[in-house]
Design an enzyme around this catalytic site. Structure first.
Site, PDB file in Angstrom:
ATOM      1  N   THR A   1     -27.964  -7.783 -28.913  1.00  0.00           N
ATOM      2  CA  THR A   1     -26.904  -6.947 -28.346  1.00  0.00           C
ATOM      3  C   THR A   1     -25.643  -6.984 -29.201  1.00  0.00           C
ATOM      4  O   THR A   1     -25.401  -7.962 -29.926  1.00  0.00           O
ATOM      5  CB  THR A   1     -26.567  -7.438 -26.930  1.00  0.00           C
ATOM      6  OG1 THR A   1     -25.414  -6.758 -26.426  1.00  0.00           O
ATOM      7  CG2 THR A   1     -26.257  -8.935 -26.925  1.00  0.00           C
TER       8      THR A   1
ATOM      9  N   GLU B   1     -22.833  -7.383 -27.892  1.00  0.00           N
ATOM     10  CA  GLU B   1     -21.886  -8.251 -27.191  1.00  0.00           C
ATOM     11  C   GLU B   1     -21.699  -9.594 -27.881  1.00  0.00           C
ATOM     12  O   GLU B   1     -20.737 -10.316 -27.591  1.00  0.00           O
ATOM     13  CB  GLU B   1     -22.318  -8.430 -25.734  1.00  0.00           C
ATOM     14  CG  GLU B   1     -22.311  -7.118 -24.971  1.00  0.00           C
ATOM     15  CD  GLU B   1     -22.378  -7.290 -23.467  1.00  0.00           C
ATOM     16  OE1 GLU B   1     -21.825  -8.281 -22.960  1.00  0.00           O
ATOM     17  OE2 GLU B   1     -22.980  -6.434 -22.805  1.00  0.00           O
TER      18      GLU B   1
ATOM     19  N   LYS C   1     -27.163 -14.988 -26.081  1.00  0.00           N
ATOM     20  CA  LYS C   1     -27.809 -14.100 -27.048  1.00  0.00           C
ATOM     21  C   LYS C   1     -27.371 -14.430 -28.475  1.00  0.00           C
ATOM     22  O   LYS C   1     -28.165 -14.355 -29.418  1.00  0.00           O
ATOM     23  CB  LYS C   1     -27.507 -12.638 -26.726  1.00  0.00           C
ATOM     24  CG  LYS C   1     -28.236 -12.113 -25.503  1.00  0.00           C
ATOM     25  CD  LYS C   1     -29.754 -12.165 -25.655  1.00  0.00           C
ATOM     26  CE  LYS C   1     -30.267 -11.147 -26.649  1.00  0.00           C
ATOM     27  NZ  LYS C   1     -31.755 -11.155 -26.736  1.00  0.00           N
TER      28      LYS C   1
ATOM     29  N   LYS D   1     -27.019  -2.060 -13.353  1.00  0.00           N
ATOM     30  CA  LYS D   1     -26.249  -1.596 -14.503  1.00  0.00           C
ATOM     31  C   LYS D   1     -25.452  -0.334 -14.140  1.00  0.00           C
ATOM     32  O   LYS D   1     -25.784   0.392 -13.200  1.00  0.00           O
ATOM     33  CB  LYS D   1     -27.198  -1.333 -15.677  1.00  0.00           C
ATOM     34  CG  LYS D   1     -27.954  -2.584 -16.141  1.00  0.00           C
ATOM     35  CD  LYS D   1     -27.026  -3.667 -16.661  1.00  0.00           C
ATOM     36  CE  LYS D   1     -27.766  -4.921 -17.081  1.00  0.00           C
ATOM     37  NZ  LYS D   1     -28.506  -4.792 -18.323  1.00  0.00           N
ATOM     38  N   LEU D   2     -24.432  -0.037 -14.926  1.00  0.00           N
ATOM     39  CA  LEU D   2     -23.419   0.940 -14.532  1.00  0.00           C
ATOM     40  C   LEU D   2     -23.999   2.304 -14.168  1.00  0.00           C
ATOM     41  O   LEU D   2     -23.774   2.813 -13.059  1.00  0.00           O
ATOM     42  CB  LEU D   2     -22.397   1.101 -15.666  1.00  0.00           C
ATOM     43  CG  LEU D   2     -21.295   2.152 -15.400  1.00  0.00           C
ATOM     44  CD1 LEU D   2     -20.416   1.750 -14.243  1.00  0.00           C
ATOM     45  CD2 LEU D   2     -20.466   2.376 -16.669  1.00  0.00           C
TER      46      LEU D   2
END
Length: 360
Positions: free
Chosen positions: A139, A141, A168, A203-204
């Site tokens: 990811t 992130e 991660k 999730k969004l």
């Protein structure tokens, strides 16, 4: 292609959102046999795999990547030419509430998987050894947060800010270490925010669709001005396959959609599409359901991916714009409401997560 000439790929986490889409595409191509290993935690769903459930080129195995005996047995029996690792705990909010599961799966069990793969690869010879690849899906992130300008590149420093991102980042470092220390032929991809069919409704985007259709509040964290780069999941799956087949061993490839949007823009676009595609909804205009709520602790302000390397070196570019991909996504959820209801029949019912209520 004859059965004996089909390459076998072991896909881990192949009943989840991105992994499930990848498996559907891979089996659907007719050129691969897929061994699909998934622990079926809350976000894994066999309903996602129904289109290939009877396909002889798809074998589903329930189990964890940290089960060394199981993984060793699968590698020895099916002799894959590649392992693609999607298996991970992935939701930031859940990592705030219970980081332990993220450390176990994303760090400890990824280490066990690498050990199993290293042992297997060490026993290969000739073309099988030269051609083998381990691809680790990660990811953006891991890079932390950006200011108002700039983008993450493959050379960006790791500055993870959530337990999920830190776990991660650790797994990425393990993969890198196994390549540089032991010579394991690894590849790593770091992607931006994915969206599309079969995404778990915490999730969004799927949560907004699901809540709006039920007339429930659409929770937007803080001021809603956090920026993310959005990537349609089918474009991401193509990128993973491109890197697997053409990427340079030991390299990292960032995958992004060139679609920076604030969270508030995303939610308003979902609402507009629902107004158009679900005109009979009693809750229109759906934007009236938007509700601003307390922000997530440590919420990163902005991510943006520079996908220039994969575009220049491997020729991959996204097919979908944010508008075209989001319309496909909303249509899919409207046409597959039973799938959404099915995955929400367990403990998660759309409630707020990530306020720091520790449960591990």
């Amino acid at each position: 292609m004859s059965e004996e000439h089909k390459q076998t790929i072991l896909v881990t986490g192949g009943a989840g959102f991105i992994g499930g889409n990848f498996v559907l595409d891979l089996v659907g191509s007719g050129t691969f046999r897929v061994i699909n290993l998934d622990a079926l935690t809350y976000a894994g769903n066999l309903d996602t795999l129904l289109p290939v459930s009877e396909d002889p080129n798809h074998l589903f195995v329930r189990g964890r990547i940290g089960d060394r005996d199981l993984v060793d047995g699968l590698l020895a029996e099916y002799r894959p030419g590649a392992v693609v690792n999607f298996a991970a705990e992935t939701h930031v909010d859940r990592s705030i509430d219970g980081p332990g599961a993220f450390v176990r799966t994303n760090v400890v069990e990824t280490g066990e998987l690498l050990e199993a793969v290293l042992s297997y690869w060490g026993g290969l010879e000739g073309e099988e050894r030269v051609g083998f690849r381990f691809l680790h899906v990660s990811t953006d992130e891991v890079y932390g947060t950006l200011g108002p300008t700039g983008s993450f590149t493959e050379e960006s420093a790791y500055r993870p800010n959530s337990p999920y991102a830190a776990s991660k980042a650790a797994s990425d470092h393990l993969v890198r270490a196994y390549h540089h220390t032991y010579g394991l032929p690894t590849l790593t991809t770091n992607c931006s925010n994915n969206y599309g069919p079969y995404q778990f409704p915490e999730k969004l985007i799927p949560l907004m669709i699901y809540n709006a259709l039920r007339g429930e509040p659409l929770p937007v964290y803080g001021d809603g001005r956090q920026v993310r780069d959005w990537l349609y999941v089918k474009d991401h799956c193509r990128a993973v396959m491109t890197v697997l087949e053409e990427g340079r061993v030991g390299e990292v490839y960032n995958v992004g959609g060139h679609n920076e949007r604030t969270n508030l823009e995303v939610v308003r676009t979902v609402c507009s599409l629902l107004d158009e595609l679900a005109p009979d909804s009693p809750h229109a205009p759906h934007a009236s359901l938007i509700t601003f709520v307390e922000d997530r602790p440590g919420h990163d302000r902005r991510y943006a991916i520079d996908a220039g390397k994969i575009e220049r070196e491997l020729g991959w570019t996204p097919n979908e714009t944010f508008e075209s991909g989001l319309e496909k996504t909303v249509r899919w959820y409207l046409e597959n409401r039973a799938w959404c209801e099915g995955v929400l029949s367990g403990a998660y019912q759309g409630q707020r997560l990530g306020l720091g209520a520790r449960n591990s």
